[in-house]
Scaffold this active site. Sequence first.
Site, PDB file in Angstrom:
ATOM      1  N   PHE A 257       0.775  -1.302   0.099  1.00  0.00           N
ATOM      2  CA  PHE A 257      -0.082  -0.020  -0.031  1.00  0.00           C
ATOM      3  C   PHE A 257       0.935   1.399  -0.124  1.00  0.00           C
ATOM      4  O   PHE A 257       0.516   2.454  -0.505  1.00  0.00           O
ATOM      5  CB  PHE A 257      -0.963  -0.038   1.203  1.00  0.00           C
ATOM      6  N   SER A 288      -2.399  -6.150  -6.799  1.00  0.00           N
ATOM      7  CA  SER A 288      -2.512  -5.189  -6.008  1.00  0.00           C
ATOM      8  C   SER A 288      -2.784  -5.544  -4.492  1.00  0.00           C
ATOM      9  O   SER A 288      -3.447  -6.809  -4.457  1.00  0.00           O
ATOM     10  CB  SER A 288      -3.285  -4.016  -6.494  1.00  0.00           C
ATOM     11  N   ASP A 289      -2.461  -4.780  -3.664  1.00  0.00           N
ATOM     12  CA  ASP A 289      -3.057  -5.297  -2.220  1.00  0.00           C
ATOM     13  C   ASP A 289      -4.547  -4.647  -2.641  1.00  0.00           C
ATOM     14  O   ASP A 289      -4.901  -3.917  -3.495  1.00  0.00           O
ATOM     15  CB  ASP A 289      -2.374  -4.410  -1.060  1.00  0.00           C
ATOM     16  N   ALA A 290      -5.466  -4.937  -1.484  1.00  0.00           N
ATOM     17  CA  ALA A 290      -6.733  -4.706  -1.553  1.00  0.00           C
ATOM     18  C   ALA A 290      -7.188  -3.131  -1.701  1.00  0.00           C
ATOM     19  O   ALA A 290      -6.736  -2.124  -1.104  1.00  0.00           O
ATOM     20  CB  ALA A 290      -7.658  -5.322  -0.336  1.00  0.00           C
ATOM     21  N   GLY A 292      -5.817  -1.492  -3.792  1.00  0.00           N
ATOM     22  CA  GLY A 292      -4.585  -0.592  -3.894  1.00  0.00           C
ATOM     23  C   GLY A 292      -4.604   0.401  -5.159  1.00  0.00           C
ATOM     24  O   GLY A 292      -4.360   1.675  -5.125  1.00  0.00           O
TER      25      GLY A 292
END
Length: 733
Positions: A257, A288-290, A292
């Site tokens: 993030f 990606s992260d959640a 992101g």
Amino acid sequence: MKLNDEQIKFVEELLGKMTLEEKVGQLNQESTSIVGGFDVPFEELIEMVTDGRISQEEFGKIMASAERDYHEDEIRAGMVSSFLDNDPRKINELQKIAVEETRLGIPLLIGFDVIHGYRSVYPIAIAEAGSFDDELMEKTARMAAKESRAYGICWNFAPMLDVARDSRWGRVSEGPGEDPYLASKFARAKIKGLQNGNESGECYVAACTKHFVAYSACEAGRDYNTTSMSLSQLHNVYLPPFKAAMEEGACSAMASFNDLNGVPCTVNSYTLRDILKGEYDCKGFVVSDANGIKECVVHGIAEDETDAGVKALNAGLDMDMGTHIYYNYMVQAVKDGKVSMETLDDAVRRILSVKVWLGLFDNPYVDEAVIAAYEAGIPESHKELCLRAAEESVVLLQNNDDILPLNKDTKFTLVGELADRADEVVGAWSLGWDVADCVCVKAGLEAAGAKFDYYPVCGPEDEINEKELKAAIDSENNIVIAVVGEYKSMSGEASSKADITIPGQQRKMLQELKAAGKTVIAVLMNGRPLALGWEKENIPAIIEGWHLGIQMGTAIAEVIFGDVNPSGKISSTFSSMNGQEPMYYNHPNTGRPGSKSKFTSKYLDAPVDPCFPFGFGLSYTTFEYNDLKLDETDDEIKATFTLKNTGKCAGTEVAQLYMQDVCASLVRPVKELKNYERISLDAGESRQVTMSLSKSDMGFYDNQGKYVFEKGLFRIYVGGNSRDTLMEEIRLD
Ligand code: BGC
């Protein structure tokens, strides 16, 4: 991850048949959306649980009855590549739609957070890394792979490889501690454990190394915060475990993030393209992260969602977790020439390759008979492995006057609400466990036949129950075992803390017991290294129990009664006071190292030394290191020394080898771990041990990100922790 020629051909042919829309669909990850069925909007529900208006339990119940959208129509349209879920029967249903109802029948990649075990939860990573046992770390990962795959999860969002030096950051619990060498060994073991079944024929999953990169260097230990550092620090400290994981063939990475030197890692082409896919030759993909990608607009690095998507995809971010930005805008972006077909194809090829490597095209479904077997109970062999992992991860931090181990006939008092919380032993980020499998400390002591009275007195968030405290004080039992520390929700994501001392009134409880003349043994249950200055001075015996997983209580009882002689070491430095953070052993030297003299690098009101140093942990026996000698060969330095068990019982020591590059073109750390070995010795036994250090590991990355080896003077240290060591010098010409 390696594909054979036939598999590569299959991927290329499939790619050749795909429309632009289908290609973009392969970049999209969905998860179950909560669409209603309760009285307040979902966002408010989240706020209610966050601010404590409803408890986690109440939230869980509401969620269980909520109405869900599984995005079947999008799957049917071929616009979903991956799904984040863990309901095996639902996974089969969704998979059937993907395989049988889409034009190309491409199976879904089911991803989920399986961080330290699924059904069989073993110690949190910061604890397990302290076992310094690579074989164990590999075995627990293999067990997790077997269980997750049985539930239809074929892509684990693990291992978490963030080297963490600031214990205020809640996510220290999820990773392997503060040292890049230990973290790299952990990374290799975990990738092997999760993925090697592909060759050996056992169950396996695709690993997702995270969070790429430097997420743990967030300013002030505050989650999601900005990070800035030199290239040298990035390459020497934060990248090594990812490099190691990629060398083992890790299938994927999750972009973190944070922004790194001003560029969010989601859109960072230096870290994603140049380093990960370039230098480290990662053949898998990046997710990606959640949320992101969307957050790049909030970061202020993208004007709008299209811009964020274009920047991310061009930077090498292949799959979008949670925002629909690729799904909504990337078809048009390719048509507009903002993203080239070559870039899109590269991303799709990587994702398809992982699906092929997983064998999903041959067998996409979960075997419901296997799920039923797990639902009926976890295998004994898995419970045994969780126990071994817990036994090896417990750390004996203090044992004045050999108070421990206790004789089983000694009657004592047990206090602390955490002692009786089976649901707390599993730690943050554990999602597949059943409380019926979890052994709390009280249950472990009972099963061991201990004689004790129990008064909860207080937990991490309660006021002291004065009546119970009085009962504990008035009791004839002189010894009090106090289980104190943190709830699992106090570490993990979004759980940074400015005060990392034992929370609530638990310390006060310890103080009152001590003032009443009790001999107090503290058993800590926690997700981060706590600041233990007061406890070190005042509590004669301290066991660091972390969140040890389903077998926590059994392992703690074994240690208390001496059935297990502790061998774990701390994978992170413990400070005495909050203000000492970030605190880590492998810091660069200053021109004025802290000393008695005023104008040196120290505090007026706190020691400069840690409370407990990295690599520290006691045993019920003692070990002595002697006669360190160094030999040089063409490729390595061999450190030979004598290790003697000087105590009265058999034990296992984690012998550690450190080095210091005394003079270099950049200021180097005062010590760097370079090797370790678990060595078991009988009482009185001594052994000559040789540990080697490859010359190729004695260099460092400079500020261009280039690895250099500089000849000159080196110090080599061996010992049972990073502080108490023997030292010899060697000059390399
Ligand atoms: C976390 C990741 C996790 C992801 C999916 C994010 O909030 O940062 O570690 O894998 O959620 O659950």
